[in-house]
Design a protein around this motif. Sequence first.
Motif, PDB file in Angstrom:
ATOM      1  N   VAL A  34      -3.787 -20.755 -23.872  1.00  0.00           N
ATOM      2  CA  VAL A  34      -3.048 -19.612 -23.354  1.00  0.00           C
ATOM      3  C   VAL A  34      -3.990 -18.409 -23.293  1.00  0.00           C
ATOM      4  O   VAL A  34      -4.801 -18.191 -24.198  1.00  0.00           O
ATOM      5  CB  VAL A  34      -1.813 -19.315 -24.237  1.00  0.00           C
ATOM      6  CG1 VAL A  34      -2.210 -18.920 -25.642  1.00  0.00           C
ATOM      7  CG2 VAL A  34      -0.948 -18.228 -23.626  1.00  0.00           C
ATOM      8  N   THR A  48       3.845 -12.324 -25.086  1.00  0.00           N
ATOM      9  CA  THR A  48       4.547 -13.109 -24.067  1.00  0.00           C
ATOM     10  C   THR A  48       5.767 -12.367 -23.548  1.00  0.00           C
ATOM     11  O   THR A  48       6.072 -12.412 -22.349  1.00  0.00           O
ATOM     12  CB  THR A  48       4.958 -14.483 -24.640  1.00  0.00           C
ATOM     13  OG1 THR A  48       3.809 -15.125 -25.205  1.00  0.00           O
ATOM     14  CG2 THR A  48       5.532 -15.370 -23.545  1.00  0.00           C
ATOM     15  N   VAL A 136       5.862 -21.342 -25.374  1.00  0.00           N
ATOM     16  CA  VAL A 136       4.519 -20.770 -25.497  1.00  0.00           C
ATOM     17  C   VAL A 136       4.166 -20.574 -26.972  1.00  0.00           C
ATOM     18  O   VAL A 136       3.080 -20.963 -27.430  1.00  0.00           O
ATOM     19  CB  VAL A 136       4.418 -19.436 -24.732  1.00  0.00           C
ATOM     20  CG1 VAL A 136       3.114 -18.715 -25.077  1.00  0.00           C
ATOM     21  CG2 VAL A 136       4.502 -19.671 -23.233  1.00  0.00           C
TER      22      VAL A 136
END
Length: 275
Positions: A34, A48, A136
């Motif tokens: 990520v 995020t 995530v």
Amino acid sequence: MLSQHPLKKATHATVENVSALSQRLAERWPDVRVELDHRNAYELLVATILAAQNTDKNINTITPALFAKYPDVTALAKAKQGELEQLIFRSGFYRNKATNLIAMATKVVADHGGEIPNTMEGLCALPGVARKTANVVLGNTMNIAVGIVVDTHISRVAPRLGLTAQHDPVKIEHELMALVPQDQWIAWGNRMIHHGRYLCLAKQPLCDQCPLAPLCPSAFADVMPAKPTPTPRAKSVEPTPAGKAKLAKANGKAKPDVKPKLNAAKAARAARAGA
């Protein structure tokens, strides 16, 4: 001109097709992670949430100052709305995001003792958090695979690859989970996001550089032809009266100089005056 190499296009998604795609993805993007900068689950969760309707690159310019002021969830829970808004202004929708961040942190402190939840249910119960954000955080900070991240890139790339005909992110995720082995969910999602961000672009996919093209039913179909450069028009210049006369004379259309004729009354007066 793009090189039109032979394509073996899949007509429908199968586990075998996805396996071949996954192998090519792994070869092209072996060590993708990520791209939001973070040191722990708290920081990735905050980043995020901020990245909604924005880019990871821009969020990475915002979070250093943010985490310096609010280094953990307890500090964030005590944040003043106005001060937090100033720090995250460039993330867009900053008022809603500030409200959600403070509410999220408050709930984590109250319900989880200040620890970021490690379950899909616990994360999705937090303000500003849905399945994408939860996946995530779980996958990239806890190595927990309970789903596949479906962001704007995967929502675009998966249909192009013939892996789904769905448009709803949750439905896309469930169809992908049935095709991709669970032990690949985390890495596969990160690779697909990377692939969409750098090769399978929204408006101009780079099919001639794509290792998935031989297996992709949409290869080259979405490539938009380059727009021709318009030829600038010459500015028209209005000629001066003298210039118009010269042009008319050159074209044989010049009118002879004619003295105005005197009318009868003026002619009579002129004759008497001259007598």
